[in-house]
Write an enzyme that holds these catalytic residues in place. Structure first.
Site, PDB file in Angstrom:
ATOM      1  CB  CYS A 134      -0.911  -0.017   1.234  1.00 55.99           C
ATOM      2  SG  CYS A 134      -1.884   1.486   1.431  1.00 55.99           S
ATOM      3  CB  CYS A 137      -0.477   2.507   4.121  1.00 55.75           C
ATOM      4  SG  CYS A 137      -1.984   1.830   3.447  1.00 55.75           S
ATOM      5  CG  ASP A 138       3.231   1.139   4.412  1.00 57.93           C
ATOM      6  OD1 ASP A 138       2.784   1.662   5.454  1.00 57.93           O
ATOM      7  OD2 ASP A 138       3.015  -0.040   4.117  1.00 57.93           O
TER       8      ASP A 138
END
Ligand code: NAP
Length: 315
Positions: A134, A137-138
């Site tokens: 992701c 997200c990261d």
């Protein structure tokens, strides 16, 4: 005669929990069935930085724990169970688990999807330690680092471009010599100076002691293996895997309409093609699969289920 619930929700990820919360709050009798653990994919995330209003150092498990608590406070029932069959043919729907059977006036399917894995050595051990599925997200963790993006579809190419906003260099590794992504998306990537391409290659192994330190690529034409090490000053790099998703819809094949990839088709009100059956979250066909969109779907599905029950069954 067993109880007839107003709504049975299959899946206790953010979409299912949100549906349960809204349903119970609207005084519907709601049952949430979860196979493994609450939370779905998000509980594997160490840091949730993009959920509006999230607390500092929010993790997937901490966010889900609060969602569960809130859902329970409103009175939604939760049960562990592995759904093995459904019957949506009548007004009263039936959801069969291995050891129990539930009846409901409406059903919300929130079974989620999971990113397809590479299935190579080191992937599992280093997930969350350099291996990610992701970018939203990261990506931030890799600001000014190098990253590798794996895959050749729309997701891989779009996410590779997104990653260039953070990483100093993005290398897209694809198993063939041409991308699957739409031409318009490809063009933008080819014109992006920060993206390099490695063709005809697959990830053979990911190595690292606590963090990703190197990746071994296999040239699929020659069989040659090449190990790429992290830059000495960095010590690590990111490997973002975008090789498709697997929706959890095997059960619903031939029961509701799915798209070619197996995602559930809904309208904007989360209605499937079967009256009284709704879908929410990553399992439905949509463009942004995030907690924030999953909880929105769940709320909409529950409100629509309530309207449907009022109309169909009265009070
Ligand atoms: P996808 O289209 O299924 O592409 C998966 C990619 O991963 C393919 O390039 C495939 O290679 C590769 N792949 C699969 N298994 C692999 C493995 N084990 N090792 C290495 N590579 C592997 O998945 P997606 O990109 O996530 O897209 C899913 C759907 O969402 C698609 O319908 C897509 O059009 C849509 N989508 C649309 C947009 C948009 O319109 N903006 C954005 C994102 C997604 P091959 O090419 O060799 O098969």
């Amino acid at each position: 005669m067993s109880k007839i619930y107003d709504v049975v929700i299959i899946g206790a990820g953010p979409a299912g929990l949100s549906a349960g919360l809204y349903a119970a709050r609207a005084k519907m009798s709601a049952l949430i069935i979860e196979k493994d653990r609450n939370g779905g994919q998000i509980v594997t995330t160490e840091e949730v930085a993009n959920y509006p209003g999230g607390i500092k150092e929010e993790t997937g498990p901490s966010l889900v724990a609060r969602m569960v608590e809130q859902t329970e406070e409103f009175g939604a029932e939760r049960v562990k169970g592995n759904v093995v069959d459904v019957d949506f043919t009548n007004d009263i729907k039936i959801v069969k688990c291995e050891d129990a059977e539930y009846q409901a006036k409406s059903v919300i399917i929130a079974t989620g999807a999971s990113p397809r894995k590479l299935d190579c050595p080191g992937e599992k051990e280093l997930t969350g330690k350099g291996v990610s599925y992701c970018a939203t997200c990261d990506a931030d963790f890799f600001t000014d680092f190098e990253v590798f993006a794996i895959g050749g579809g729309d997701t891989a190419v779009e996410e590779a471009m997104f990653l260039t906003k953070f990483a100093r260099k993005v290398t897209l590794v694809h198993r063939r010599d041409e991308l699957r992504a739409a031409k318009s998306i490809q063009e933008k990537a080819f014109n992006n100076d920060k993206i390099e391409f490695i063709w005809n290659s697959a990830v053979h192994e990911i190595k690292g002691d606590g963090m990703v330190e190197s990746v071994v690529l296999e040239n699929l034409e020659t069989g040659e293996l090449t190990e790429i090490h992290a830059h000495e000053d960095d010590g690590t790099f990111g490997i973002f895997v975008f090789v498709g998703y697997i929706p959890q819809t095997t059960l619903f094949k031939d029961k509701i309409e799915l798209d070619k990839a197996g995602y559930i088709l809904t309208d904007t009100e989360m209605r499937t093609n079967v009256e009284g059956v709704y879908s929410a979250g990553d399992v439905r066909q949509k463009t942004l699969r995030q907690v924030v969109t999953a909880v929105a779907d769940g709320a909409i599905a529950a409100v629509q289920a309530e309207k449907y029950i009022d109309h169909k069954f009265g009070h």
